[in-house]
Design an enzyme around this catalytic site. Structure first.
Site, PDB file in Angstrom:
ATOM      1  N   ARG A 123     -16.486  31.612 -19.501  1.00  0.00           N
ATOM      2  CA  ARG A 123     -17.730  31.011 -19.008  1.00  0.00           C
ATOM      3  C   ARG A 123     -18.685  30.877 -20.186  1.00  0.00           C
ATOM      4  O   ARG A 123     -18.820  31.790 -21.005  1.00  0.00           O
ATOM      5  CB  ARG A 123     -18.384  31.879 -17.916  1.00  0.00           C
ATOM      6  N   HIS A 143     -13.076  21.486 -21.163  1.00  0.00           N
ATOM      7  CA  HIS A 143     -13.018  22.414 -20.029  1.00  0.00           C
ATOM      8  C   HIS A 143     -11.701  22.263 -19.260  1.00  0.00           C
ATOM      9  O   HIS A 143     -11.672  22.050 -18.053  1.00  0.00           O
ATOM     10  CB  HIS A 143     -14.210  22.224 -19.094  1.00  0.00           C
TER      11      HIS A 143
END
Length: 172
Positions: free
Chosen positions: A87, A135
């Site tokens: 994250r 991502h």
């Protein structure tokens, strides 16, 4: 490996099978065959001190928000390569840039960001020691997901505990 949950353990074992010497750090002590495991804040510096490559697979919790700051990057030996597939908010962006600029870190590969999508003007895009990826740290395999959903459905029908539940008190 920072984070020895399901993903961190799987990644650590994968790299071990490829012949790498692997160590890992987690909030709580783990026992994984062939992996040197460190736990708790008191052992974080030990976990980072000899690593050539640090991969972050920590969950984002109140304890890990901005955890990877200047102090933590200073615990790494000079020239370490850093990868974050966890994250973005776990990393202090300014501290990461400073660690790269002074040579504490050799390079960083970042798949996640504090703000997503990463703004076009963010310094990560133009920094020569940073590789930005879109991502995609893991591609979901349909057969794996379907099998897990089906198994959890069967478990719920029998009144059994479901697999891979999120513990909201821990944040993951």
């Amino acid at each position: 490996m920072l984070g020895l949950g399901e993903l961190g353990t799987a990644a650590a074992l994968h790299f071990q099978q490829l012949g790498y010497q692997v160590s890992g750090w987690a909030r709580k002590q783990k026992d994984i065959a062939g992996i040197r495991c460190y736990a708790g804040n008191s052992q974080l510096a030990l976990a980072l001190a000899e690593a050539d490559l640090v991969i972050c697979l920590l969950p984002l919790t109140a304890q890990t928000d901005n955890m990877l700051d200047a102090q933590v990057f200073a615990m790494m030996k000079p020239g370490t390569i850093f990868i974050n597939v966890a994250r973005g908010a776990i990393v202090d962006d300014k501290a990461l840039l400073a660690a790269l600029d002074c040579g504490q870190l050799q390079a960083a590969c970042l798949d996640v960001f504090r703000e997503e999508p990463l703004p076009p003007t963010h310094a990560f895009w133009s920094h020569p020691a940073i590789l930005v990826t879109p991502h995609t740290s893991a591609v979901t395999r349909v057969e794996t997901v379907v099998a897990q959903i089906a198994e959890n459905y069967r478990r719920s029908q029998r009144g059994l505990q479901l697999l891979n539940q999120v513990d909201l008190t821990q944040g993951y």
